[in-house]
Design a protein around this motif. Structure first.
Motif: not given
Ligand code: URA
Length: 263
Positions: A115, A122, A129, A133-134, A137, A155, A229
């Motif tokens: 990422g 985080e 993540f 967003a994590g 994912l 990342n 993403h």
């Protein structure tokens, strides 16, 4: 026909290339026909300058003498890379961070997800993540039959950019050797890059994610699949975008399954 590049775009490419060369330990470049002052011959013959996609990890021994280019035990390699990173103050991102978010997952993972940089959750937890967003994912990973702990997640920068701004080029370049070492230590079958900054960083050029997503790339002999993403997916939760990401991950899964059955 493609549009001619603007001066700003050319300068940005030049900055990325110079930062990568600096990370490789190359601290000067010569113009054609020019020699480094005082040198009998140019120290870096043209063919020795690696192209960005063929570049190996930076040539350097760690402070304790460990050679990151000679990793045989992946978990131990990652531990040594984390140790070398230390309580990093190499760029300004350390000033506002709470945690270094190194990366987590299976050191033997067939797939590494890359990422952009840690967000607020985080930074709070020290894990990549784990915010909204994590969560998405994790669902993306599970949608193709893996568990989060089967893969490795990291990342391009390890510290949260203030106010979730994009990381600056010099910050990315400073953190870059650690990403390269992580990827080369794990040597997965596939690297999945999430969003434009991750694939642009890996390939060393500014790419349009909408054009490149779903198209295999190669970095250091490792297959790379650029996809969107998850934060973009959250903002554009359309059938078309979801389908695109799912197609990309299914392609990756097939590639991994096929590689696993190869003798
Ligand atoms: N976005 C990223 O790119 N990385 C994270 O770790 C979290 C959100």
């Amino acid at each position: 026909m493609s549009q001619p590049e603007t001066r700003g775009e050319l300068l940005q490419k030049l900055r990325i290339s110079l930062a990568e060369l600096a990370a490789e330990g190359i601290d000067f470049v010569t113009r054609p026909g020019q020699r480094e002052p005082g040198a009998a011959e140019a120290r870096v013959p043209a063919q020795a300058v690696p192209s960005t996609t063929e570049a190996r990890a930076p040539r350097a021994l760690f402070s304790d003498g460990f050679d990151p280019n000679a990793v045989t035990d992946r978990a131990e390699g990652l531990r040594m890379i984390r140790k070398e990173l230390g309580d990093c103050t190499r760029c300004r991102l350390h000033e506002a961070r709470r945690s270094i978010v190194f990366g987590e997952g299976n050191p033997e993972a067939p797939v590494v997800f890359v990422g952009e940089g840690p967000g607020v959750e985080e930074d709070r937890t020290g894990r990549p993540f784990v915010g909204r967003a994590g969560e998405l994912l994790t669902k993306m990973i599970e949608s193709v039959g893996w568990r989060r702990e089967d893969v490795y997640i990291c990342n391009i920068v390890k510290c949260r950019p203030p106010n979730n701004r994009d990381p600056h080029l010099d910050e990315v370049a400073t953190c870059r050797p650690f990403l390269d070492w992580q990827l080369l230590a794990i040597r997965p079958h596939v690297i999945v890059t999430l969003g434009k900054p991750a694939i642009s960083t890996l390939l060393g050029r500014n790419v349009a994610i909408t054009k490149l997503r779903g198209i295999w790339q190669v970095w250091n002999g490792i297959s790379v699949m650029p996809t969107y993403h998850p934060a973009y997916l959250l903002r554009n939760y359309t059938r078309e975008v979801r389908q695109a990401v799912w197609d990309d991950l299914r392609t990756v899964r097939e590639h991994v399954n096929e590689a696993a059955t190869r003798p």
